[in-house]
Design an enzyme around this catalytic site. Structure first.
Site, PDB file in Angstrom:
ATOM      1  CE1 TYR A 151      -3.716   2.958   0.479  1.00 17.57           C
ATOM      2  CE2 TYR A 151      -2.694   2.951   2.558  1.00 17.57           C
ATOM      3  CZ  TYR A 151      -3.653   3.509   1.755  1.00 17.57           C
ATOM      4  OH  TYR A 151      -4.052   4.353   1.736  1.00 17.57           O
ATOM      5  CG  ASP A 158       6.100   3.456   0.751  1.00 19.46           C
ATOM      6  OD1 ASP A 158       6.316   3.573   1.748  1.00 19.46           O
ATOM      7  OD2 ASP A 158       4.497   2.907   0.604  1.00 19.46           O
ATOM      8  CE  LYS A 204       1.545   4.419   8.404  1.00 19.77           C
ATOM      9  NZ  LYS A 204       0.807   4.531   8.385  1.00 19.77           N
TER      10      LYS A 204
HETATM   11  C1  LIG Z   1       3.752   1.693   3.116  1.00 15.29           C
HETATM   12  C2  LIG Z   1       2.301   3.123   3.134  1.00 15.29           C
HETATM   13  N1  LIG Z   1       2.960   3.654   2.582  1.00 15.29           N
HETATM   14  C3  LIG Z   1       2.447   5.192   2.383  1.00 15.29           C
HETATM   15  C4  LIG Z   1       1.359   5.508   3.200  1.00 15.29           C
HETATM   16  C5  LIG Z   1       0.355   6.205   2.967  1.00 15.29           C
HETATM   17  O1  LIG Z   1       0.297   7.428   4.039  1.00 15.29           O
HETATM   18  P1  LIG Z   1      -0.642   8.156   4.634  1.00 15.29           P
HETATM   19  O2  LIG Z   1      -1.316   7.426   5.417  1.00 15.29           O
HETATM   20  O3  LIG Z   1       0.118   9.241   6.222  1.00 15.29           O
HETATM   21  O4  LIG Z   1      -0.764   9.094   3.850  1.00 15.29           O
HETATM   22  C6  LIG Z   1       1.202   4.173   3.772  1.00 15.29           C
HETATM   23  C7  LIG Z   1       0.610   4.478   4.847  1.00 15.29           C
HETATM   24  O5  LIG Z   1      -0.630   3.046   5.832  1.00 15.29           O
HETATM   25  C8  LIG Z   1       1.973   3.003   4.317  1.00 15.29           C
HETATM   26  O6  LIG Z   1       1.262   1.876   5.204  1.00 15.29           O
END
Ligand SMILES: Cc1ncc(COP(=O)(O)O)c(C=O)c1O
Length: 428
Positions: free
Chosen positions: A141, A236, A264
């Protein structure tokens, strides 16, 4: 267990907010509890119940809720102003700290959410390579923007919409989605399409389909193949950054991508994220280059102070910080494994550093399909039974449980006991 204030509020919320929640993963049957306050490893709902929390705001709260040093630094900053629209010394300090910690980051741009970070990272990768296509992996994700909502994990899978309505086909026709942990499939795709692929974006450890670990050498092979075909590799690390190690998964696995996205933990519980990489790539970002990226709240002083204070606390303790966290996870997961073996439960435990998840599945879970094959109903029964025993885990099979430095030995012992009782009821 009393729940009526939460039920009343949920009924009102449902009329005002789609599904009664402001992010889909927060909903669970029959209705979520509404939170009153949280401190350390504990969270209290408006119904008067207390829980040991393993959701931890979905990952940012590695120090637990309302860490007193972070709270103090925020109070000080609030007195000095919330938003300036001008650069601050703290942003530079944070950028320096991140660039020292994260191996591939020579420069970073601060944004507000992981979604913005991955969207911008993909944009800069396309600009740098002059190519359009991107490769993603099933069950990863990368936020809720159009390029990456194809077979995405997290809430998108939980609610059965891994490909969202409202995204034109033209937007995702340049997104190639491959199975995770399958090098042959990856090799074939890369060899066929290499001159059209700008970037491969991946969670080095998947945290959005439960926890899924990369097989031996998987990341190294991906690095080698992307390098060979001059494709940019984006890790990511919105979850794994500052979680697996201070330098993230790239430090843990000793694999250096070209671009990293962070979120995060970098914001210490406030909205903050970043993308970064080699200087020549990052200098393409406006105003030094022609890749446009901007934001009113980018690098806002409140989030920056929370992030900086959090990271300095971790940095001060160094390796010991991560070793202590890992010991808590090992204690918990070993106890669960012993129990599973003893009872003969068909359950898999996937874990690393301070992340873990249980899958109600007979066979090893190593990709999206094996994760999806697990028994979601049993998971929900397990979740419900844990809640009744004062333990709050994310309400989906496709999320991760996080341990923070504020979880005590008593918390862990109490959790093991509650898991034992809850599994007994779930496996009936
Ligand atoms: C691996 C990863 N990338 C991107 C995101 C998106 O982050 P945000 O919710 O701060 O937009 C998340 C959110 O859980 C994530 O776990």
């Amino acid at each position: 267990m009393s729940r009526s204030p939460s039920l009343n509020l949920f009924e009102k919320a449902r009329k005002l907010i789609p599904g009664g929640v402001n992010s889909p993963v927060r909903f669970f049957q029959p209705y979520p509890f509404f939170t009153n306050n949280a401190r350390g490893s504990h969270i209290w709902d408006i119904d008067g119940n207390e829980y040991v929390d393993y959701c931890m705001g979905y990952g940012p709260l590695i120090l637990g809720h309302a860490n007193p040093i972070v709270v103090e630094s925020l109070k000080e900053q609030l007195e000095k102003g919330m938003l300036y629209g001008t650069p601050t010394e703290q942003e530079v300090e944070l950028a320096e700290l991140v660039c020292k910690a994260v191996p591939c980051a020579e420069m970073i741009r601060l944004v507000n959410t992981g979604t913005e970070a991955t969207m911008s990272a993909i944009r800069v990768a396309r600009a740098y390579t002059g190519r359009k296509k991107i490769v993603t992996f099933e069950g990863c994700y990368h936020g809720a923007h159009d390029y990456v909502l194809v077979k995405a994990g997290s809430g998108a899978t939980t609610f059965g919409i891994p490909k969202s309505l409202g995204i034109p086909e033209e937007t995702t026709q340049n997104t190639l989605v491959l199975p995770y942990n399958d090098l042959e499939h990856f090799r074939k795709t890369i060899e066929c399409e290499s001159n059209q692929i700008a970037a491969v974006i991946m969670e080095p450890v998947i945290g959005n389909a439960g926890v899924i670990l990369p097989k031996n050498n998987y990341l190294t092979e991906i690095r080698d193949m992307t390098e060979e075909h001059e494709i940019l590799l984006i890790f990511d690390e919105v979850i794994t950054g500052f979680r697996l190690a201070f330098g993230g998964a790239q430090e843990y696995y000793k694999v250096k991508p070209d671009i990293v996205t962070l979120g995060k933990i970098i914001g210490g519980g406030l909205p903050l994220a970043a993308f970064g990489g080699r200087k020549e790539i990052m200098e393409m970002v406006a105003p030094s280059g022609k890749v446009y990226q901007a934001g009113t709240f980018n690098g806002n002083p409140i989030s920056v102070v929370a992030g900086l204070t959090t990271l300095k606390i971790i940095q001060r303790e160094g390796e010991t910080f991560y070793r202590k966290l890992e010991m808590k996870r090992i204690t918990m997961c070993n106890a669960i494994r012993d129990l599973i073996e003893d009872k003969g439960y068909p359950i898999q435990v996937n874990d690393i550093a301070s992340m873990f998840q249980l899958f109600f599945a007979e066979k090893e879970v190593y990709d999206y399909e094996t994760a999806r094959a697990s028994d979601k109903l049993k998971f929900m029964t397990y979740h419900k039974n844990l809640l009744k025993r004062g333990i709050f885990i994310p309400p989906s099979q496709f999320e991760t449980c996080f341990i923070s430095s504020s979880h005590s030995t008593e918390d862990i012992e109490r959790t093991i006991e509650a898991i034992e009782q809850s599994l007994k009821l779930s496996m009936k």
